[in-house]
Design an enzyme around this catalytic site. Sequence first.
Site, mmCIF file in Angstrom:
data_model
loop_
_atom_site.group_PDB
_atom_site.id
_atom_site.type_symbol
_atom_site.label_atom_id
_atom_site.label_comp_id
_atom_site.label_asym_id
_atom_site.label_seq_id
_atom_site.Cartn_x
_atom_site.Cartn_y
_atom_site.Cartn_z
ATOM 1 N N GLY A 18 -14.974 30.149 -9.213
ATOM 2 C CA GLY A 18 -13.402 30.334 -9.928
ATOM 3 C C GLY A 18 -12.861 28.675 -9.530
ATOM 4 O O GLY A 18 -13.546 27.776 -10.015
ATOM 5 N N ARG A 306 9.390 36.492 -4.227
ATOM 6 C CA ARG A 306 8.823 37.786 -4.603
ATOM 7 C C ARG A 306 8.381 39.004 -3.530
ATOM 8 O O ARG A 306 8.585 39.928 -3.896
ATOM 9 C CB ARG A 306 7.172 37.659 -4.490
ATOM 10 C CG ARG A 306 6.715 36.282 -5.766
ATOM 11 C CD ARG A 306 5.734 36.482 -5.893
ATOM 12 N NE ARG A 306 5.190 35.762 -7.386
ATOM 13 C CZ ARG A 306 3.714 35.014 -7.938
ATOM 14 N NH1 ARG A 306 2.957 35.081 -6.776
ATOM 15 N NH2 ARG A 306 4.185 34.647 -8.890
ATOM 16 N N HIS A 377 -1.217 41.504 -4.760
ATOM 17 C CA HIS A 377 -1.717 40.548 -5.553
ATOM 18 C C HIS A 377 -2.191 39.585 -5.380
ATOM 19 O O HIS A 377 -3.105 38.762 -5.687
ATOM 20 C CB HIS A 377 -0.004 39.670 -6.350
ATOM 21 C CG HIS A 377 -0.426 38.825 -7.192
ATOM 22 N ND1 HIS A 377 -0.977 39.278 -8.235
ATOM 23 C CD2 HIS A 377 0.289 37.497 -6.972
ATOM 24 C CE1 HIS A 377 -0.562 38.146 -9.114
ATOM 25 N NE2 HIS A 377 0.077 36.967 -8.695
ATOM 26 N N ARG A 411 3.501 32.603 -0.603
ATOM 27 C CA ARG A 411 2.895 31.677 -1.242
ATOM 28 C C ARG A 411 4.101 31.725 -3.011
ATOM 29 O O ARG A 411 4.701 32.513 -2.958
ATOM 30 C CB ARG A 411 1.550 32.497 -2.428
ATOM 31 C CG ARG A 411 1.124 31.113 -3.197
ATOM 32 C CD ARG A 411 -0.654 31.329 -3.835
ATOM 33 N NE ARG A 411 -0.630 32.445 -4.610
ATOM 34 C CZ ARG A 411 -0.040 32.710 -6.066
ATOM 35 N NH1 ARG A 411 0.047 31.702 -5.904
ATOM 36 N NH2 ARG A 411 -0.272 33.767 -6.174
HETATM 37 C C1 FAD Z 1 -2.949 39.172 -12.138
HETATM 38 C C2 FAD Z 1 -2.850 37.659 -10.800
HETATM 39 C C3 FAD Z 1 -2.024 36.766 -11.437
HETATM 40 C C4 FAD Z 1 -1.613 35.632 -11.245
HETATM 41 N N1 FAD Z 1 -1.070 34.528 -11.858
HETATM 42 C C5 FAD Z 1 -0.262 33.260 -11.026
HETATM 43 C C6 FAD Z 1 -0.235 32.615 -11.368
HETATM 44 O O1 FAD Z 1 0.182 32.539 -12.596
HETATM 45 N N2 FAD Z 1 -0.178 31.393 -10.887
HETATM 46 C C7 FAD Z 1 -1.325 31.116 -9.940
HETATM 47 O O2 FAD Z 1 -0.987 29.449 -9.043
HETATM 48 N N3 FAD Z 1 -2.084 31.834 -9.118
HETATM 49 C C8 FAD Z 1 -1.944 32.845 -9.495
HETATM 50 N N4 FAD Z 1 -3.036 34.505 -9.536
HETATM 51 C C9 FAD Z 1 -3.763 33.504 -7.833
HETATM 52 C C10 FAD Z 1 -4.504 32.766 -8.310
HETATM 53 O O3 FAD Z 1 -5.447 33.069 -9.765
HETATM 54 C C11 FAD Z 1 -5.557 33.086 -7.396
HETATM 55 O O4 FAD Z 1 -5.091 32.808 -6.208
HETATM 56 C C12 FAD Z 1 -6.289 31.824 -7.989
HETATM 57 O O5 FAD Z 1 -6.832 31.736 -8.964
HETATM 58 C C13 FAD Z 1 -8.022 32.100 -6.872
HETATM 59 O O6 FAD Z 1 -9.115 31.610 -7.110
HETATM 60 P P1 FAD Z 1 -10.165 30.882 -6.320
HETATM 61 O O7 FAD Z 1 -10.703 29.692 -7.252
HETATM 62 O O8 FAD Z 1 -10.117 31.167 -5.048
HETATM 63 O O9 FAD Z 1 -11.133 32.773 -6.832
HETATM 64 P P2 FAD Z 1 -11.536 33.661 -7.796
HETATM 65 O O10 FAD Z 1 -11.400 32.721 -9.164
HETATM 66 O O11 FAD Z 1 -11.260 34.683 -7.559
HETATM 67 O O12 FAD Z 1 -13.669 32.776 -7.798
HETATM 68 C C14 FAD Z 1 -13.840 34.232 -6.762
HETATM 69 C C15 FAD Z 1 -15.507 33.686 -6.916
HETATM 70 O O13 FAD Z 1 -16.234 33.785 -6.560
HETATM 71 C C16 FAD Z 1 -17.295 34.768 -6.522
HETATM 72 N N5 FAD Z 1 -17.501 35.280 -5.356
HETATM 73 C C17 FAD Z 1 -16.830 36.379 -4.618
HETATM 74 N N6 FAD Z 1 -17.716 36.845 -3.678
HETATM 75 C C18 FAD Z 1 -18.784 36.748 -3.354
HETATM 76 C C19 FAD Z 1 -20.022 36.602 -3.321
HETATM 77 N N7 FAD Z 1 -19.936 37.057 -1.714
HETATM 78 N N8 FAD Z 1 -21.938 35.953 -3.666
HETATM 79 C C20 FAD Z 1 -21.572 35.609 -4.430
HETATM 80 N N9 FAD Z 1 -20.362 35.293 -5.266
HETATM 81 C C21 FAD Z 1 -18.796 35.461 -5.093
HETATM 82 C C22 FAD Z 1 -17.077 35.486 -7.842
HETATM 83 O O14 FAD Z 1 -17.840 35.318 -8.857
HETATM 84 C C23 FAD Z 1 -16.112 34.258 -8.229
HETATM 85 O O15 FAD Z 1 -16.566 33.364 -9.504
HETATM 86 C C24 FAD Z 1 -2.435 35.025 -9.677
HETATM 87 C C25 FAD Z 1 -3.741 36.432 -9.305
HETATM 88 C C26 FAD Z 1 -3.523 37.540 -10.095
HETATM 89 C C27 FAD Z 1 -4.546 38.525 -9.264
#
Ligand code: FAD
Lengths: 614, 273, 256
Positions: A18, A306, A377, A411
């Site tokens: 991500g 929120r 969320h 948050r």
């Molecule tokens: C609908 C929605 C709207 C949002 N809007 C906002 C916003 O406007 N502004 C803001 O700042 N934040 C927002 N957020 C929050 C934000 O998007 C997320 O917190 C953030 O993008 C998370 O990023 P990340 O890289 O940590 O995880 P993610 O993007 O969830 O990535 C997780 C990664 O891990 C991998 N993965 C997970 N488990 C495993 C496993 N066991 N084995 C292999 N791979 C695995 C997945 O394949 C993926 O690639 C929003 C969230 C949601 C749900």
Amino acid sequence: MVNPSNKRKFKILVVGTGLAGASAAASFGELGYEVEAFTFHDSPRRAHSIAAQGGINAAKNYQGDGDSVHRLFYDTVKGGDFRAREANVHRLAEVSVKIIDQMVAQGVPFAREYGGLLANRSFGGAQVSRTFYARGQTGQQLLIGAYQQLARQIGLGNVKLWNRIELVDVVTVDDKCAGIVTRDLMNGEVQSHAGHAVVLATGGYGNAFYLSTNAMACNVTAAWRAHRRGAAFANPSYTQIHPTCIPQADDFQSKLTLMSESLRNDGRIWVPKDADETRPVAQIPEDERDYYLERIYPSFGNLAPRDVSSRAAKRAVDAGQGVGPLKNGVYLDFAESINRLGLDTIVERYSNLFEMYERITGEDPRESPMRIYPASHYTMGGLWVDYELQTTIPGLFCIGEANFSDHGANRLGASALMQGLSDGYFVLPYTIAPYLSDLLNKPIPETTHEAFVTAEKEARDRFQGYLDIGGTKGPDHFHRELGRIIWDYCGMDRSQIGLEKALAEIPALHAEFKKDLRVTGSGSSLNQTLEKAARVDDFFELGILMCQDALTREESCGGHFRSEHQTDDGEALRNDDDFAHVTAWEWSGNPSEPIEHREKLEYEVVHFATRSYK
Amino acid sequence: MAQTLSRGPVTGTALQANAAKRKPFLLDLYGTAVGKKYVMAITGLVGIGFVLSHMIGNLKAYLGVVTEGDERMYDIDVYGEFLRELLVPILPHGYTLWLLRLGLIGALVLHLHAAWSLTQLNRKARSVKYQSERDYQVANFASRSMRWTGLIVLTFIAWHLADLTWGWVNPDFVHGAVYRNLDASLSRVPVAILYIVANIALGIHLFHGTWSLFQSVGANNPRFNRWRKAAAAGVATVIVVGNVSFPIATLSGIIDFDPDAITCCVDQEGHSE
Amino acid sequence: MSNLSNINLKIWRQDGPDSQGRFETHQIPEISDEASFLEMLDILNERLIEEGKEAVVFDHDCREGICGTCSLMIDGQAHGPQRGTATCQLHMRQFDSGAEIVIEPWRASAFPIIKDLMVDRSPFDRIVEAGGYITAPTGGAPDANLIPIPKPVADASMDAAACIGCGACVAACPNGAASLFTGAKISHLNLLPQGQAERYKRTEAMVEEMDSHFGSCTNHGECEAACPKEISIDNIATMNADYARSKFKNRKALSR
Ligand SMILES: Cc1cc2nc3c(=O)[nH]c(=O)nc-3n(C[C@H](O)[C@H](O)[C@H](O)COP(=O)(O)OP(=O)(O)OC[C@H]3O[C@@H](n4cnc5c(N)ncnc54)[C@H](O)[C@@H]3O)c2cc1C
Ligand code: HEM
Ligand code: SF4
Ligand code: FES
């Protein structure tokens, strides 16, 4: 520090691609480390970061409205209800500025003013305009930016990408993280990977609630498996319930859809004063409507944070004033703004959200108000990490939503994207070096080491075990039931009685799961039922920890609201004397008896204050 | 392009692509589908140019007989001679026409080769077809029948050459007597029908082709994009109306060879003098 | 809110890439019109599991129309009958009681079927790896406001960048071409000032990578009609124009 020519001697395994994982893997690749990236998605571009709509914060002060690193830092600590680590938050605020530069250089088409400079908006109740956005698709554009950088490194051969591969265990040797065990979703093959360091960037666990705004595949498995191998899990009960989601339409609904918070800039929230109201919306006169946020929080009104507005909506619905066929929502009404600014202006601002709403509900928000209700969320809790983002297992690092670090108990809007990119681009690539430099030229355990062999066997047995139960119900059934318990007792409003009930019900349901689960198909070809079963299994144990944490934290703060701890007019009552700490739970072998550790939070710059939005 | 799934990590995917490949520019461009489409578009445009001018030239059939010096001749026969005299004296008699013909033949060959190889590519790109019925949204009859309309046109070109250029299938063919040959050919009802069908096919081919070639060569300007469909319809209509008018006019007697009307260069039996 | 009854599903089942597939029919006796299309499949799958049968495999994740994971050829249309809508955003109110709905996977040689309705779209990643990026190593970026970008340019770039990489364009294309996806990615980056330095190198590399997997564009326009983000085929023209230019410019650059 690690000398450039030595970097290629270190292998870093990044799990999750991500925003956090892709940016970290790409940066490691650029720096010259040997990198392997893992995702259970088919492509890094599918990670759930893609769904973020609203925007990303940065203390650029491009609007000259008095923003600064200090202000962003202060807002974040305060927004988190004084339950975040000061130093981490300050670093986040400093780095925020560089993120925007970086993303623009990579080609993220942020919104611009006519003069060609970047546009900003105020978001989530912030008093300054510091949010950068790309239409309603900010997360998508940022993730595509990070994905492109990762793709470049893959193309150049600096990063190896394993797609459709899921982490199923973390392996430690001599109390250090030695690697991971994965399962290939396409053919069920279980395999070990050894590395000098492992980074978990696997996102949040909001799907513990079953219904949430998270993508269907979001899960806690990676963090949970690390927890079971010794990584402490911090503040699991800090979950964020977002106030503006489309209410559930029926029992088999699979997920809830977020309607960007930005709608609250022009929409007014109300419910009918009379719980037995039956007239169509348009015929309810003004004086029989309760604009409850404006009434209770005159200074913030519809823009109250929120947690505050979510709880207010819950109260209205619990009082029977809910709207819609199932009486499970509140109105978000644009009529007044349409009258004031004209339909065209409002439609231009929100057209994609209006269309999405119409596609889902079949109702047109230009004509009748939207119906919204809070939904799970985001999860502030996660694996405990130190200032260098290292978990309690040396060599295991955790970034993005999966860790607990920067948001305290709540948050602020548009801060998660900022944190993910900050961790991945600007923090971890440097904070990982001290750990690695100690390992220079020392051999690391290979995948033939018995710890790997045992872990692989355990994983194979675990997956075969799900197939062998041969009960009557699919994993979704159990997930739905589990989610209902967690939502009812560990959702927006928690109480000792409720939590104790949940702590009795969840293990019972888990026992039933282990007896009555049915997984059809085989373990050697792609099997989504089997994948789901394993994830639900981990959600059960997490659910217990969430309730345990909520029960232990005898105060209300941010997303955690204990009904025993509220002021006379129903506001959260924090207890800074006894609870200004992070609770980090250690796995004891029995999910119901975790071991509690506390990290005291010292505030040197900001001072405790009560959040008030009245 | 077989249906295989490879497992294992992905890395270094862009490294081979960087290996320098040195092919002459045009061959290099022609090596990819996008390049081939350039060739289709440009050769197609040459074709359109030819068909349009050919049709306009043929309109001279309606001008009937003219007086050239002290001879009376069919205007279209004069035109035929004019083509052979093109650029004389820079080039000898008939040379320019042959150069133009060579250009057209080259264009046709390239057009056909590109069409053929792209069709093969596209077949391979979906080796297993959809097993249920497709519900096309905007792909129209013209765009989906390019290969068929093209083939009809190709067959027609062959017939047309055999009929009116070489005279193999024209009764009592007279070299240079364009008006006479035209009348002799199109007075046969089956030939007239072939002529009409082929030109409608050509019109359909060009309706899609003309719009398509703008896309293929990347002529993209939001200001004129919306005119592209109209331009395509215009070109197709003009060519179909123009060309189809000849067989109709012949059958209805508007085009009717009258040896008495002229003094040159065809005799009463229709033999060249 | 009302209910639909007697929906007949004809679903493609296939055990693996090389297996012979077949249509299987299933009935949905009753379903709410508020349910999404994929929720209908969820319900079917829960039932299949309870009956001891294997659940239908289909790709999906965000269910918000943004991740591009969902696919499905529904009644001969990629992403089903609603314009500008991904399968996960399609709701049952688009259908009538008693309807027969035929569901097939995307079909293209570059997208082998993994199982049932799920296909492998990784050639899209190969295209991006070939050049679908702007080289900007972490840390070296200048201030974001240093290069103003006219709003119409930024908007046009964003229009193209909205692509979710779902592959509907390939699925809908009678030729199995990926020109819309590739064109959109190229336009997104080539329009921006930041993207100029690598503009022609990028275009050449991406087009040639595309060529090794997919069919060729004959400008039917089916891709645009199927695209859940309504990406314009103008982007294909942009790609074509830049590709021909790249053949000149890259040679010039190389010969220096
Ligand atoms: C609908 C929605 C709207 C949002 N809007 C906002 C916003 O406007 N502004 C803001 O700042 N934040 C927002 N957020 C929050 C934000 O998007 C997320 O917190 C953030 O993008 C998370 O990023 P990340 O890289 O940590 O995880 P993610 O993007 O969830 O990535 C997780 C990664 O891990 C991998 N993965 C997970 N488990 C495993 C496993 N066991 N084995 C292999 N791979 C695995 C997945 O394949 C993926 O690639 C929003 C969230 C949601 C749900
Ligand atoms: C000889 C038989 C012919 C065949 C088999 C043929 C076949 C084709 C085919 C298969 C295409 C591809 C459609 C596409 O890719 O969009 C095409 C395009 C085209 N053809 Fe032909 N064609 C023939 C003759 C002609 C003639 C005689 C003309 C001119 C009058 C012509 C003009 C065009 C044009 C303008 C295009 C569009 C090129 C583009 O899309 O860029 N064709 N033809
Ligand atoms: S161009 Fe449209 S149809 Fe094609 S992959 Fe992108 S979003 Fe999907
Ligand atoms: S499931 Fe994400 S776009 Fe459909």
